[in-house]
Design an enzyme around this catalytic site. Structure first.
Site, short mmCIF file in Angstrom:
data_model
loop_
_atom_site.label_atom_id
_atom_site.label_comp_id
_atom_site.label_asym_id
_atom_site.label_seq_id
_atom_site.Cartn_x
_atom_site.Cartn_y
_atom_site.Cartn_z
N VAL A 215 119.98 44.95 18.52
CA VAL A 215 118.39 44.96 18.33
C VAL A 215 118.06 45.65 16.87
CG1 VAL A 215 116.66 46.03 18.97
CG2 VAL A 215 118.28 45.49 20.84
N ASP A 216 118.61 46.81 16.42
CA ASP A 216 119.08 46.89 14.67
C ASP A 216 118.71 45.23 13.53
OD1 ASP A 216 116.97 48.81 14.69
OD2 ASP A 216 119.40 50.08 14.64
N VAL A 217 120.26 44.95 14.10
CA VAL A 217 120.47 44.24 13.62
C VAL A 217 119.52 42.25 13.89
CG1 VAL A 217 122.27 42.16 13.25
CG2 VAL A 217 122.58 44.19 13.48
N ALA A 220 116.15 43.22 11.85
CA ALA A 220 116.78 42.83 9.99
C ALA A 220 116.74 41.45 10.21
CB ALA A 220 117.91 43.50 10.16
#
Length: 436
Positions: A215-217, A220
């Protein structure tokens, strides 16, 4: 809107009609232009989504200054093992009579390549003033502070926009700036509450997260998309804007067919292991000794080719398997028939036979095997950033006229602090030092 931090390139005379050669410098011998050359990014973010977005902008040629807390820096500097000692730190430790060198987690390096390091304590008036000046000179500011908390330092969007109307201010939160503003945003929690874990794993088994902070990727990448769109708007109007992304929305937007299926039927999807809810065979199939082969048959033509290579062309004529919807409906019988045939050889051997027949498939590789594959295919998956430093996975972007930059090592904490503070305290029209 030109900013004072970098000298602007001279206007084109129109004399060079070979635009690609002019852009890349292939005729003049000059270094190739970068897509975001002349863009200054102030990276106030921490952990993964924001830092990875800033690193991607650095790949595209932007100058990125990473601002961290003095003493400890970004949380991910301590997220290990594995830890790696910086060669410069080792040399310094040796000169101090064997003191322990400083260690940085490999996690930090994954999202902080090609940046300059500056440590600022926002609670200190002088450091807060330097942070505000950096925001005033920047083209892009990225932060993932709790909504509203930056107002105390004059770094919220209202203040930064007033001081720098051309600024693209990107804020990254876990759950938005409204009712979810107070909720801490961590990837694992968002995978859970955002529904991803409910569709990951084997039927009847426990819900599982993805094997990386996915999810962070994804967030981003959404942040980079929003920033680039805002910079294009600024090219036309001279005005910056606020770009808001949040982990929950980025996850929901990435659920694509699963979310669409729920909206169409009102039924929650569940975990299916490696199987696809709408395509068959589109999963891992057991070969000799039970070793898995990933098979992704996306249409009936590919299934006929699969059946032919397996030596059972009659499968493609079977009324249970002739069409994709039939194969999905009769998946258990289909998989049993295919695995009986695949059991005679290894995943690698079947891959070598099926690939020439245009059947998408492959063995389930380890990470090391995946990097070896990319290398064999000429994709240059790893780049060196200096002796003793962790190599970097190369950018997936390939641009013909404005190639991505060769990555440099992530900065040590406050590595470039002294010259950057000098620059921030000097005249606003003084260019950013090129070599720190």
């Amino acid at each position: 809107m030109p900013q004072p931090h970098r000298p602007q390139p001279p206007p084109s005379t129109g004399a060079d009609t070979n635009t690609e050669n002019a852009a890349t410098g292939t005729e003049t011998g000059a270094p190739p232009a970068r897509a975001l050359e002349g863009i200054l990014v102030a990276d106030f973010s921490r952990v993964l989504a924001g830092p990875l977005a800033a690193a991607t902008l650095a790949d595209l040629g932007a100058e990125v200054i990473k601002v961290e807390r003095p003493g400890t820096g970004d949380d991910t500097r301590a997220w290990g093992p594995p830890f790696v000692a910086d060669p410069a730190s080792e040399d310094s430790a040796a000169s101090r009579g064997g003191a322990q060198p400083s260690l940085t987690a490999a996690y930090f390096d994954a999202a902080n390549r090609s940046k300059r390091g500056l440590a600022l304590d926002l609670g200190d008036p002088d450091d807060a003033a330097a942070a505000r000046e950096l925001a005033r000179r920047a083209d892009v500011l990225i932060e993932n502070f709790r909504p509203g908390s930056l107002a105390a330092y004059g770094l919220d969007h209202t203040a930064t926009r007033a001081a720098n109307p051309g600024l693209v201010h990107c804020t990254i939160t876990g759950f938005g700036s409204g009712a979810g503003a107070a909720l801490p945003g961590y990837d694992f929690v968002v995978q859970a509450v955002g529904g991803l874990m409910s569709i990951t794993g084997e039927p009847g088994g426990p819900p599982l997260k993805a094997g990386v902070a996915l999810v962070d990727v994804l967030t981003a990448k959404d942040a980079v998309t929003g920033i680039l769109a805002a910079l294009r708007h600024r090219d036309r109007t001279g005005q910056g804007q606020l770009v808001e992304v949040n982990l929950l929305s980025s996850l929901l937007g990435s659920l694509v067919n699963q979310a669409s299926g729920y909206l169409a039927t009102g039924h929650d999807p569940g975990p299916m292991g490696n199987r696809h809810p709408s395509i068959a065979p589109y999963e891992t199939l057991a070969c000799r000794d039970g070793r898995p082969l990933a098979v992704a048959v996306g249409n009936d033509r590919q299934f006929r080719a699969l059946a032919q290579v397996l030596g059972a062309p009659e499968l493609a004529e079977d009324v249970r398997f002739a069409r994709n919807q039939d194969r999905v409906q009769n998946r258990p019988d289909l998989i049993k028939a295919l695995e009986n045939l695949l059991a005679t050889d290894t995943p690698q051997a079947w891959t070598e036979r099926l690939t020439p027949a245009a059947v998408p498939c492959g063995p389930v590789n380890s990470l090391s095997q995946a990097l070896e594959l990319a290398d064999r295919l000429g994709l240059d998956p790893v780049a060196s950033v200096g002796e003793g430093r962790i190599p970097q996975v190369t950018s997936p972007l390939r641009l013909s006229a404005t190639p991505v930059t060769q990555p440099s090592a992530p900065p040590r904490l406050d590595e470039h602090g002294a010259p950057l503070r000098t620059w921030l305290s000097g005249p606003a029209d003084q260019p950013l030092p090129l070599h720190l």
